[in-house]
Design an enzyme around this catalytic site. Sequence first.
Site, PDB file in Angstrom:
ATOM      1  N   LYS A  20       7.164   9.920   4.890  1.00  0.00           N
ATOM      2  CA  LYS A  20       8.106   8.873   4.496  1.00  0.00           C
ATOM      3  C   LYS A  20       9.346   9.486   3.849  1.00  0.00           C
ATOM      4  O   LYS A  20      10.472   9.068   4.114  1.00  0.00           O
ATOM      5  CB  LYS A  20       7.415   7.896   3.540  1.00  0.00           C
ATOM      6  CG  LYS A  20       8.268   6.738   3.080  1.00  0.00           C
ATOM      7  CD  LYS A  20       7.427   5.660   2.422  1.00  0.00           C
ATOM      8  CE  LYS A  20       6.855   6.084   1.100  1.00  0.00           C
ATOM      9  NZ  LYS A  20       7.831   6.007  -0.020  1.00  0.00           N
ATOM     10  N   SER A  21       9.139  10.503   3.012  1.00  0.00           N
ATOM     11  CA  SER A  21      10.265  11.151   2.342  1.00  0.00           C
ATOM     12  C   SER A  21      11.247  11.741   3.348  1.00  0.00           C
ATOM     13  O   SER A  21      12.465  11.588   3.220  1.00  0.00           O
ATOM     14  CB  SER A  21       9.759  12.258   1.406  1.00  0.00           C
ATOM     15  OG  SER A  21       9.017  11.724   0.337  1.00  0.00           O
ATOM     16  N   ARG A  25      15.328  10.584   4.693  1.00  0.00           N
ATOM     17  CA  ARG A  25      16.409  11.566   4.677  1.00  0.00           C
ATOM     18  C   ARG A  25      17.011  11.771   6.065  1.00  0.00           C
ATOM     19  O   ARG A  25      18.232  11.905   6.210  1.00  0.00           O
ATOM     20  CB  ARG A  25      15.882  12.878   4.094  1.00  0.00           C
ATOM     21  CG  ARG A  25      15.645  12.794   2.582  1.00  0.00           C
ATOM     22  CD  ARG A  25      14.698  13.863   2.077  1.00  0.00           C
ATOM     23  NE  ARG A  25      14.664  13.925   0.613  1.00  0.00           N
ATOM     24  CZ  ARG A  25      13.977  13.068  -0.152  1.00  0.00           C
ATOM     25  NH1 ARG A  25      13.256  12.101   0.400  1.00  0.00           N
ATOM     26  NH2 ARG A  25      14.000  13.187  -1.476  1.00  0.00           N
ATOM     27  N   SER A 160      14.399  12.684  -8.909  1.00  0.00           N
ATOM     28  CA  SER A 160      15.248  13.450  -7.993  1.00  0.00           C
ATOM     29  C   SER A 160      15.991  12.547  -7.021  1.00  0.00           C
ATOM     30  O   SER A 160      16.948  12.981  -6.368  1.00  0.00           O
ATOM     31  CB  SER A 160      14.395  14.449  -7.210  1.00  0.00           C
ATOM     32  OG  SER A 160      13.455  13.772  -6.388  1.00  0.00           O
ATOM     33  N   GLN A 161      15.572  11.286  -6.909  1.00  0.00           N
ATOM     34  CA  GLN A 161      16.235  10.354  -5.997  1.00  0.00           C
ATOM     35  C   GLN A 161      17.705  10.150  -6.373  1.00  0.00           C
ATOM     36  O   GLN A 161      18.544   9.927  -5.497  1.00  0.00           O
ATOM     37  CB  GLN A 161      15.495   9.017  -5.982  1.00  0.00           C
ATOM     38  CG  GLN A 161      14.112   9.114  -5.359  1.00  0.00           C
ATOM     39  CD  GLN A 161      13.273   7.868  -5.599  1.00  0.00           C
ATOM     40  OE1 GLN A 161      13.657   6.972  -6.361  1.00  0.00           O
ATOM     41  NE2 GLN A 161      12.134   7.789  -4.950  1.00  0.00           N
ATOM     42  N   ASP A 284       3.636  11.471  -7.256  1.00  0.00           N
ATOM     43  CA  ASP A 284       2.979  10.574  -6.303  1.00  0.00           C
ATOM     44  C   ASP A 284       1.512  10.933  -6.088  1.00  0.00           C
ATOM     45  O   ASP A 284       0.732  10.114  -5.583  1.00  0.00           O
ATOM     46  CB  ASP A 284       3.707  10.596  -4.955  1.00  0.00           C
ATOM     47  CG  ASP A 284       4.995   9.796  -4.989  1.00  0.00           C
ATOM     48  OD1 ASP A 284       5.173   8.990  -5.924  1.00  0.00           O
ATOM     49  OD2 ASP A 284       5.835   9.963  -4.088  1.00  0.00           O
ATOM     50  N   LYS A 310       6.898   3.687 -11.589  1.00  0.00           N
ATOM     51  CA  LYS A 310       6.643   3.620 -10.154  1.00  0.00           C
ATOM     52  C   LYS A 310       6.410   2.159  -9.762  1.00  0.00           C
ATOM     53  O   LYS A 310       6.806   1.243 -10.471  1.00  0.00           O
ATOM     54  CB  LYS A 310       5.449   4.508  -9.799  1.00  0.00           C
ATOM     55  CG  LYS A 310       5.700   5.999 -10.024  1.00  0.00           C
ATOM     56  CD  LYS A 310       6.717   6.537  -9.032  1.00  0.00           C
ATOM     57  CE  LYS A 310       6.888   8.030  -9.133  1.00  0.00           C
ATOM     58  NZ  LYS A 310       7.808   8.564  -8.119  1.00  0.00           N
ATOM     59  N   ARG A 314       1.323   3.641 -13.178  1.00  0.00           N
ATOM     60  CA  ARG A 314       0.157   4.141 -12.449  1.00  0.00           C
ATOM     61  C   ARG A 314      -0.964   4.658 -13.344  1.00  0.00           C
ATOM     62  O   ARG A 314      -2.131   4.572 -12.983  1.00  0.00           O
ATOM     63  CB  ARG A 314       0.605   5.204 -11.438  1.00  0.00           C
ATOM     64  CG  ARG A 314       1.311   4.570 -10.254  1.00  0.00           C
ATOM     65  CD  ARG A 314       1.784   5.579  -9.241  1.00  0.00           C
ATOM     66  NE  ARG A 314       2.263   4.889  -8.037  1.00  0.00           N
ATOM     67  CZ  ARG A 314       3.033   5.454  -7.120  1.00  0.00           C
ATOM     68  NH1 ARG A 314       3.412   6.716  -7.245  1.00  0.00           N
ATOM     69  NH2 ARG A 314       3.411   4.758  -6.063  1.00  0.00           N
ATOM     70  N   ARG A 357      -0.316   3.422  -3.638  1.00  0.00           N
ATOM     71  CA  ARG A 357      -1.089   4.605  -4.011  1.00  0.00           C
ATOM     72  C   ARG A 357      -2.286   4.261  -4.901  1.00  0.00           C
ATOM     73  O   ARG A 357      -3.311   4.948  -4.865  1.00  0.00           O
ATOM     74  CB  ARG A 357      -0.172   5.647  -4.663  1.00  0.00           C
ATOM     75  CG  ARG A 357       0.947   6.064  -3.715  1.00  0.00           C
ATOM     76  CD  ARG A 357       1.617   7.349  -4.083  1.00  0.00           C
ATOM     77  NE  ARG A 357       2.818   7.548  -3.282  1.00  0.00           N
ATOM     78  CZ  ARG A 357       2.849   8.045  -2.048  1.00  0.00           C
ATOM     79  NH1 ARG A 357       1.729   8.405  -1.462  1.00  0.00           N
ATOM     80  NH2 ARG A 357       3.999   8.172  -1.399  1.00  0.00           N
TER      81      ARG A 357
END
Length: 400
Positions: A20-21, A25, A160-161, A284, A310, A314, A357
């Site tokens: 997905k990451s 991108r 980091s997003q 994650d 998140k 979590r 998750r």
Amino acid sequence: MKITFTPSLLNGTIDAPPSKSMAHRYLIGAALSKKNCTLSGIDYSEDILASIDCLKALGCNISTDKDKVFIDPQNFMKTKNPILECRESGSTLRFFIPLALCMNQTVILKGSERLLERPLDVYEKLCQENGFTFQKDKNSVTICGNLNCGNYKIQGNISSQFITGMIFALLYLNKNSSIQIIPPFESKSYINLTISALKSFGANVEFSDENKILINQSNLNSFEGRIEGDYSNAAFLDSFNFIGSNVKVENLKKDSLQGDKIYKEYFKQISEGTPTLDISDCPDLGPILFALAALKNGATFTGTNRLKAKESDRGQAMHQELCKLGGGLIFGENTITVPKQDLKYKGIEIDGHNDHRIVMAMSVILSKTGGTINGAEACKKSYPGFFQDIKKLGAKVEIL
């Protein structure tokens, strides 16, 4: 959606779903290239659909055929006052805000209430410092700005997003710029993923030292390629091997830059003792690491504060659900300890907390204890085929 588990072991071979990451991108990289691109190996999770919808809203012509996505970005960033539907995708929201700030017009980014509760401080401060509009309510953020190339500073201990989002915007502006990361620099592996993906399109983006990123003027090219397998979701499949199953997970790139491939080493340490593991660069993995530690001899995890922001908190979510099985977590300052525990299903439904998750991590536990999990549809966010895949491997699951 409810899923009921009967204790069972899994056996067989399965492909890890596409990353997905990386898909996020590559989709945005294709738009930035301004040339027709074809991406294959796309899994249409809710988060990826959100990014596709946002690219369409910004003028891209996108069509699909099975796992292939065809992107024609000729009119990218040419729409008037677009509305971007980010659904529940934190990556989508944070990746597209800086691009929207390049349009010099009002842009509305919509999302779920939980999504808009997640921090956007970096962008809010950027807008305040430059006199841009930044208005946030419980379901949307409205922005208007005229972002310029330049030299920017961003804290390295936040998601980091934010950094990736600024890289996309500065590459779009296509003049030499830089981003100075203020240490400590967490989740650097995700920035490496961003740079790797953009280099596939010919982008001249690189680290000049360990904390400074140069985004240079670039002549981007078209790209046609396949999205690599996802170590983040592979961890859920591979975890069954540490509780008695025999599952071979394929479609994983051995030299991948994905930081979550550390799960293999962490699983090994958890199975052999009671380690202390730092998850600041792989948040994650938190839920599945907690789940496996709870089924083994326990472990202590550091760098856990980011789990609070998140899809759910979590740490607290896993604690609440493990308590229903006779277990639980112990919280410290940026640490979570999973003590050794004897988990048993006690007739109380497990709740998925609307977090993909959490659902998958608790599903691994229920494959041992038996029981029912409510809200299992949250898996559609990242891995819509999870239950079908584990069922093919022999998991005894009933979809209610």
